[in-house]
Design a protein around this motif. Structure first.
Motif, PDB file in Angstrom:
ATOM      1  N   ARG A 185       3.737  10.080  -9.488  1.00  0.00           N
ATOM      2  CA  ARG A 185       3.027  10.277 -10.758  1.00  0.00           C
ATOM      3  C   ARG A 185       2.295  11.617 -10.774  1.00  0.00           C
ATOM      4  O   ARG A 185       2.271  12.309 -11.780  1.00  0.00           O
ATOM      5  CB  ARG A 185       2.050   9.140 -10.972  1.00  0.00           C
ATOM      6  CG  ARG A 185       1.380   9.188 -12.299  1.00  0.00           C
ATOM      7  CD  ARG A 185       0.492   7.995 -12.477  1.00  0.00           C
ATOM      8  NE  ARG A 185       0.588   7.568 -13.850  1.00  0.00           N
ATOM      9  CZ  ARG A 185       0.138   6.457 -14.306  1.00  0.00           C
ATOM     10  NH1 ARG A 185      -0.422   5.597 -13.496  1.00  0.00           N
ATOM     11  NH2 ARG A 185       0.240   6.158 -15.572  1.00  0.00           N
ATOM     12  N   THR A 186       1.694  11.990  -9.632  1.00  0.00           N
ATOM     13  CA  THR A 186       1.003  13.271  -9.540  1.00  0.00           C
ATOM     14  C   THR A 186       1.985  14.425  -9.697  1.00  0.00           C
ATOM     15  O   THR A 186       1.722  15.380 -10.422  1.00  0.00           O
ATOM     16  CB  THR A 186       0.278  13.394  -8.180  1.00  0.00           C
ATOM     17  OG1 THR A 186      -0.642  12.317  -8.073  1.00  0.00           O
ATOM     18  CG2 THR A 186      -0.453  14.701  -8.052  1.00  0.00           C
ATOM     19  N   ALA A 239       2.403   1.696  -3.493  1.00  0.00           N
ATOM     20  CA  ALA A 239       1.419   2.199  -4.454  1.00  0.00           C
ATOM     21  C   ALA A 239       1.110   3.671  -4.181  1.00  0.00           C
ATOM     22  O   ALA A 239       0.984   4.477  -5.110  1.00  0.00           O
ATOM     23  CB  ALA A 239       0.141   1.365  -4.378  1.00  0.00           C
ATOM     24  N   TYR A 240       1.019   4.035  -2.908  1.00  0.00           N
ATOM     25  CA  TYR A 240       0.776   5.433  -2.548  1.00  0.00           C
ATOM     26  C   TYR A 240       1.936   6.324  -2.994  1.00  0.00           C
ATOM     27  O   TYR A 240       1.727   7.389  -3.570  1.00  0.00           O
ATOM     28  CB  TYR A 240       0.551   5.552  -1.039  1.00  0.00           C
ATOM     29  CG  TYR A 240       0.244   6.953  -0.591  1.00  0.00           C
ATOM     30  CD1 TYR A 240      -1.012   7.502  -0.804  1.00  0.00           C
ATOM     31  CD2 TYR A 240       1.210   7.718   0.049  1.00  0.00           C
ATOM     32  CE1 TYR A 240      -1.302   8.792  -0.402  1.00  0.00           C
ATOM     33  CE2 TYR A 240       0.931   9.007   0.455  1.00  0.00           C
ATOM     34  CZ  TYR A 240      -0.325   9.545   0.227  1.00  0.00           C
ATOM     35  OH  TYR A 240      -0.601  10.828   0.634  1.00  0.00           O
ATOM     36  N   ALA A 241       3.155   5.860  -2.762  1.00  0.00           N
ATOM     37  CA  ALA A 241       4.339   6.627  -3.177  1.00  0.00           C
ATOM     38  C   ALA A 241       4.369   6.795  -4.698  1.00  0.00           C
ATOM     39  O   ALA A 241       4.673   7.879  -5.205  1.00  0.00           O
ATOM     40  CB  ALA A 241       5.618   5.937  -2.693  1.00  0.00           C
ATOM     41  N   GLN A 242       4.026   5.731  -5.418  1.00  0.00           N
ATOM     42  CA  GLN A 242       3.991   5.829  -6.878  1.00  0.00           C
ATOM     43  C   GLN A 242       2.935   6.845  -7.315  1.00  0.00           C
ATOM     44  O   GLN A 242       3.151   7.613  -8.247  1.00  0.00           O
ATOM     45  CB  GLN A 242       3.714   4.456  -7.502  1.00  0.00           C
ATOM     46  CG  GLN A 242       3.867   4.416  -9.003  1.00  0.00           C
ATOM     47  CD  GLN A 242       2.644   4.877  -9.767  1.00  0.00           C
ATOM     48  OE1 GLN A 242       1.533   4.872  -9.279  1.00  0.00           O
ATOM     49  NE2 GLN A 242       2.871   5.290 -10.993  1.00  0.00           N
ATOM     50  N   GLY A 243       1.806   6.862  -6.630  1.00  0.00           N
ATOM     51  CA  GLY A 243       0.765   7.839  -6.948  1.00  0.00           C
ATOM     52  C   GLY A 243       1.237   9.262  -6.707  1.00  0.00           C
ATOM     53  O   GLY A 243       0.964  10.160  -7.511  1.00  0.00           O
ATOM     54  N   LEU A 244       1.967   9.477  -5.620  1.00  0.00           N
ATOM     55  CA  LEU A 244       2.514  10.811  -5.354  1.00  0.00           C
ATOM     56  C   LEU A 244       3.508  11.229  -6.426  1.00  0.00           C
ATOM     57  O   LEU A 244       3.474  12.362  -6.926  1.00  0.00           O
ATOM     58  CB  LEU A 244       3.197  10.846  -3.983  1.00  0.00           C
ATOM     59  CG  LEU A 244       2.305  10.810  -2.752  1.00  0.00           C
ATOM     60  CD1 LEU A 244       3.152  10.763  -1.489  1.00  0.00           C
ATOM     61  CD2 LEU A 244       1.399  12.032  -2.735  1.00  0.00           C
ATOM     62  N   PHE A 282       0.825  -1.206   0.000  1.00  0.00           N
ATOM     63  CA  PHE A 282       0.000   0.000   0.000  1.00  0.00           C
ATOM     64  C   PHE A 282       0.860   1.258   0.000  1.00  0.00           C
ATOM     65  O   PHE A 282       0.585   2.211  -0.730  1.00  0.00           O
ATOM     66  CB  PHE A 282      -0.959   0.003   1.199  1.00  0.00           C
ATOM     67  CG  PHE A 282      -2.203  -0.785   0.952  1.00  0.00           C
ATOM     68  CD1 PHE A 282      -3.274  -0.236   0.275  1.00  0.00           C
ATOM     69  CD2 PHE A 282      -2.304  -2.093   1.394  1.00  0.00           C
ATOM     70  CE1 PHE A 282      -4.426  -0.965   0.031  1.00  0.00           C
ATOM     71  CE2 PHE A 282      -3.448  -2.832   1.159  1.00  0.00           C
ATOM     72  CZ  PHE A 282      -4.514  -2.260   0.476  1.00  0.00           C
ATOM     73  N   LEU A 283       1.916   1.261   0.806  1.00  0.00           N
ATOM     74  CA  LEU A 283       2.806   2.426   0.836  1.00  0.00           C
ATOM     75  C   LEU A 283       3.519   2.624  -0.503  1.00  0.00           C
ATOM     76  O   LEU A 283       3.676   3.759  -0.964  1.00  0.00           O
ATOM     77  CB  LEU A 283       3.830   2.292   1.968  1.00  0.00           C
ATOM     78  CG  LEU A 283       3.273   2.489   3.378  1.00  0.00           C
ATOM     79  CD1 LEU A 283       4.344   2.162   4.417  1.00  0.00           C
ATOM     80  CD2 LEU A 283       2.777   3.912   3.555  1.00  0.00           C
TER      81      LEU A 283
END
Length: 154
Positions: free
Chosen positions: A140-141, A133-138, A130-131
């Motif tokens: 990517r944003t 995936a969250y880091a990848q989302g950050l 989860f962390l």
């Protein structure tokens, strides 16, 4: 299609699919990280047979379903082929996934099944997923907002 429109049949199919998937992983032994690590060290090739068997069953179901139905039975969506480009993100993401798989000895689906069979320390790996995936989302944003800024300024 929103979740309200999908209805009870869709949710039941999702839960049933997850139940069958988790049960299959548990009964095959693939929910145990040591079994997966043995595969990655070329000591046990059972994972190939489990994955291959699952791929064959899935291929048959899709071949039959798309031949006899023009739409998915539960969602009523038309069958379409999703073509994903083989680009740098696929290679980099696959490499990172492989490192995580090798370090933890478990992939996402099997991690949940592993928790279900009583392997509670696997929660650390699930939290890490989860962390990550969250880091990848950050990232990517931030990259997306940087690219947007650059294109609007020039």
């Amino acid at each position: 299609m929103s979740s309200e429109q999908r209805g009870l049949a869709f949710l039941a199919a999702v839960y049933l699919g997850g139940l069958v998937f988790g049960f299959g992983l548990a009964i095959s032994g693939m929910a145990r990280p040591e079994v997966v690590l043995d595969f990655l060290q070329f000591d046990d090739f059972g994972l190939i047979f489990v994955m291959g068997g699952a791929a064959v069953v899935t291929a048959v179901v899709f071949a039959v379903a798309t031949r006899y139905f023009d739409r998915a039975p539960i969602t009523a969506r038309e069958y379409t082929r999703r073509v994903k480009a083989f680009d740098r993100n696929v290679v980099v993401g696959g490499a990172i996934f492989g490192v995580g798989w090798g370090l933890s000895g478990i992939c996402p689906g099997a991690a949940y099944a592993s928790f279900g069979v009583g392997n509670y320390p696997i929660l650390w790996a699930i939290a890490g997923m989860f962390l990550g995936a969250y880091a990848q989302g950050l990232v990517r944003t931030r990259i997306g907002s940087t690219n947007t800024t650059e294109t609007t300024t020039h």
